[in-house]
Design an enzyme around this catalytic site. Structure first.
Site, short mmCIF file in Angstrom:
data_model
loop_
_atom_site.label_atom_id
_atom_site.label_comp_id
_atom_site.label_asym_id
_atom_site.label_seq_id
_atom_site.Cartn_x
_atom_site.Cartn_y
_atom_site.Cartn_z
N GLU A 17 26.95 34.39 53.60
CA GLU A 17 26.79 34.55 52.14
C GLU A 17 26.21 33.28 51.55
O GLU A 17 26.68 32.19 51.85
CB GLU A 17 28.16 34.83 51.48
CG GLU A 17 28.02 34.95 49.96
CD GLU A 17 29.35 34.93 49.22
OE1 GLU A 17 30.04 35.96 49.22
OE2 GLU A 17 29.69 33.87 48.64
N HIS A 77 24.33 41.39 46.28
CA HIS A 77 25.55 41.69 45.54
C HIS A 77 25.14 42.22 44.16
O HIS A 77 24.14 41.77 43.59
CB HIS A 77 26.40 40.44 45.32
CG HIS A 77 26.91 39.80 46.58
ND1 HIS A 77 28.07 39.06 46.61
CD2 HIS A 77 26.45 39.78 47.84
CE1 HIS A 77 28.28 38.61 47.84
NE2 HIS A 77 27.30 39.03 48.61
P1 FAD Z 1 37.41 47.08 42.22
O1 FAD Z 1 37.32 47.64 43.59
O2 FAD Z 1 36.94 47.92 41.10
O3 FAD Z 1 38.92 46.63 41.98
C1 FAD Z 1 39.27 45.80 40.88
C2 FAD Z 1 40.73 46.01 40.53
O4 FAD Z 1 40.89 47.31 39.96
C3 FAD Z 1 41.68 45.97 41.74
O5 FAD Z 1 42.88 45.38 41.31
C4 FAD Z 1 41.88 47.43 42.08
O6 FAD Z 1 43.13 47.68 42.72
C5 FAD Z 1 41.85 48.07 40.68
N1 FAD Z 1 41.36 49.45 40.71
C6 FAD Z 1 40.31 49.93 41.41
N2 FAD Z 1 40.17 51.26 41.18
C7 FAD Z 1 41.13 51.61 40.30
C8 FAD Z 1 41.50 52.83 39.68
N3 FAD Z 1 40.83 53.96 39.93
N4 FAD Z 1 42.56 52.83 38.82
C9 FAD Z 1 43.26 51.69 38.58
N5 FAD Z 1 42.95 50.50 39.14
C10 FAD Z 1 41.90 50.46 39.99
N6 FAD Z 1 32.09 38.49 42.04
C11 FAD Z 1 30.93 38.22 41.39
O7 FAD Z 1 30.93 38.06 40.16
N7 FAD Z 1 29.74 38.09 42.06
C12 FAD Z 1 29.66 38.24 43.40
O8 FAD Z 1 28.58 38.13 43.99
C13 FAD Z 1 30.88 38.53 44.13
N8 FAD Z 1 30.86 38.70 45.47
C14 FAD Z 1 32.02 39.03 46.12
C15 FAD Z 1 31.98 39.24 47.50
C16 FAD Z 1 33.14 39.57 48.20
C17 FAD Z 1 33.07 39.82 49.69
C18 FAD Z 1 34.38 39.68 47.51
C19 FAD Z 1 35.64 40.00 48.27
C20 FAD Z 1 34.43 39.47 46.15
C21 FAD Z 1 33.26 39.15 45.43
N9 FAD Z 1 33.26 38.95 44.04
C22 FAD Z 1 32.09 38.66 43.39
C23 FAD Z 1 34.52 39.01 43.28
C24 FAD Z 1 34.80 40.41 42.67
O9 FAD Z 1 33.79 40.75 41.76
C25 FAD Z 1 36.16 40.34 41.98
O10 FAD Z 1 37.20 40.13 42.88
C26 FAD Z 1 36.48 41.49 41.02
O11 FAD Z 1 37.61 41.11 40.23
C27 FAD Z 1 36.83 42.80 41.71
O12 FAD Z 1 35.73 43.41 42.20
P2 FAD Z 1 35.87 44.73 43.13
O13 FAD Z 1 34.52 45.23 43.36
O14 FAD Z 1 36.73 44.44 44.28
O15 FAD Z 1 36.63 45.69 42.08
#
Ligand code: FAD
Length: 288
Positions: A17, A77
């Site tokens: 990354e 991303h």
């Molecule tokens: P989601 O999968 O939508 O989850 C977010 C939260 O919502 C979780 O607590 C989940 O349990 C909850 N949730 C999901 N679905 C539901 C539902 N249906 N009902 C109720 N609650 C629900 N951030 C950046 O800004 N830029 C990047 O480039 C970036 N790269 C990343 C790369 C990796 C490998 C990882 C692990 C994280 C990265 N992040 C990045 C951070 C990420 O954007 C944050 O952690 C963000 O807060 C959550 O994103 P997510 O896609 O996991 O969200």
């Protein structure tokens, strides 16, 4: 090509990354780093995206150049929070135009500095909604994020797993984990997710701790916990940057070695745009 096709070989797939340089830094600084990182022969390189902020166009440009200039697959991303559906549609058009076939579909962190921000007023609230829209738009390979320590917002780990299962079922090829410092957390997580029929590759993300100052912010953002062994190193070398870096490289190398021995599908290294230290880790573990 979809990145999922690269998994399943004898040796775990190495991926890296990188992040785009800040808007006031020349774009070429990241290519100076990439010129070295490509020597490690990674299966793909992922490029982060600044949720709701600057640098977003740079993600597409860098991901496009990785493919065209180095002939390596790129994983762009894309975060959806604070974007409208029309904006996301425009970004997907850009990715299609640049022939980028793979997206890490994310929600993005919620803004901490905006007291008026209300997630319920957003067109996108969760990553699964973005995943559905990407599938409607075109044939992309899709990866998503997973959190072995649990996502920081989720009050119950069980709910986080249910949400993860729902996200994967919306059409995710593979998952990349948030970093963790104790491999038992990943192995335990794998047991839990396989028990709820999440069967796609779950690639462990490893972040080397290269200086003591960086760790506090990392822990805060990630929800990762810190094992006693690493804490001891921080206590010992916290004021000794050269030895802290050396110890951090050794620690990450032994984490990766153990993961390889346990037959993980791939290793995803959060490079923080540091090629020298990453090269050392990759060589230590025999992946280059
Ligand atoms: P989601 O999968 O939508 O989850 C977010 C939260 O919502 C979780 O607590 C989940 O349990 C909850 N949730 C999901 N679905 C539901 C539902 N249906 N009902 C109720 N609650 C629900 N951030 C950046 O800004 N830029 C990047 O480039 C970036 N790269 C990343 C790369 C990796 C490998 C990882 C692990 C994280 C990265 N992040 C990045 C951070 C990420 O954007 C944050 O952690 C963000 O807060 C959550 O994103 P997510 O896609 O996991 O969200």
């Amino acid at each position: 090509m979809k990145i999922i096709e690269l998994y399943g070989g004898e040796v775990p797939l190495l991926s890296l990354e990188i992040f785009p340089p800040k808007a006031d830094y020349p774009l070429d600084t990241v290519f100076e780093t990439l010129d070295h990182l490509i020597d490690l022969n990674p299966g793909f390189i992922s490029v982060t995206y600044g949720a709701g902020g600057s640098n977003q166009a740079r993600t597409v440009e860098i991901a496009a150049r990785i493919k065209k200039e180095y002939g390596i697959e790129s994983l762009a991303h894309l975060t959806c929070v604070r974007h409208t559906r029309a904006e996301v549609d425009g970004i997907l058009d850009e990715l299609i135009k640049e022939e980028i076939n793979n997206i890490l579909a994310l929600r993005g962190d919620l803004p901490e500095d905006d007291p008026n921000f209300d997630i319920n007023q957003q067109e996108y609230r969760y990553a699964f909604e973005l995943i559905k829209d990407i599938h409607k738009k075109a044939e992309f390979g899709i990866a998503a994020a997973a959190y072995p320590n649990g996502h920081t917002e989720c009050l119950r780990l069980k709910d986080d797993l249910i949400n993860l299962k729902h996200k994967v079922d919306c059409g995710v090829d593979f998952l990349i984990t948030q970093f963790f410092f104790d491999n038992r957390i990943y192995y335990d997580f794998m047991d839990k997710i396989t028990s709820i029929q999440i069967n796609c590759p779950v690639v462990p993300g490893i972040m080397p701790v290269l200086n003591a100052r960086q760790i506090k912010r990392m822990l805060y953002l990630s929800g990762a916990s810190i094992p006693g062994k690493l804490l001891k190193l921080l206590d010992k070398y916290g004021d000794d940057p050269a030895n802290m870096e050396k110890a951090g490289i050794e620690y990450a190398s032994s984490q990766v070695q153990d993961l390889i021995a346990n037959k993980v599908p791939g290793i995803h290294l959060y490079t923080m745009n540091k090629y020298r230290q990453i090269t050392e880790i990759v060589k230590n573990v025999g992946l280059a």
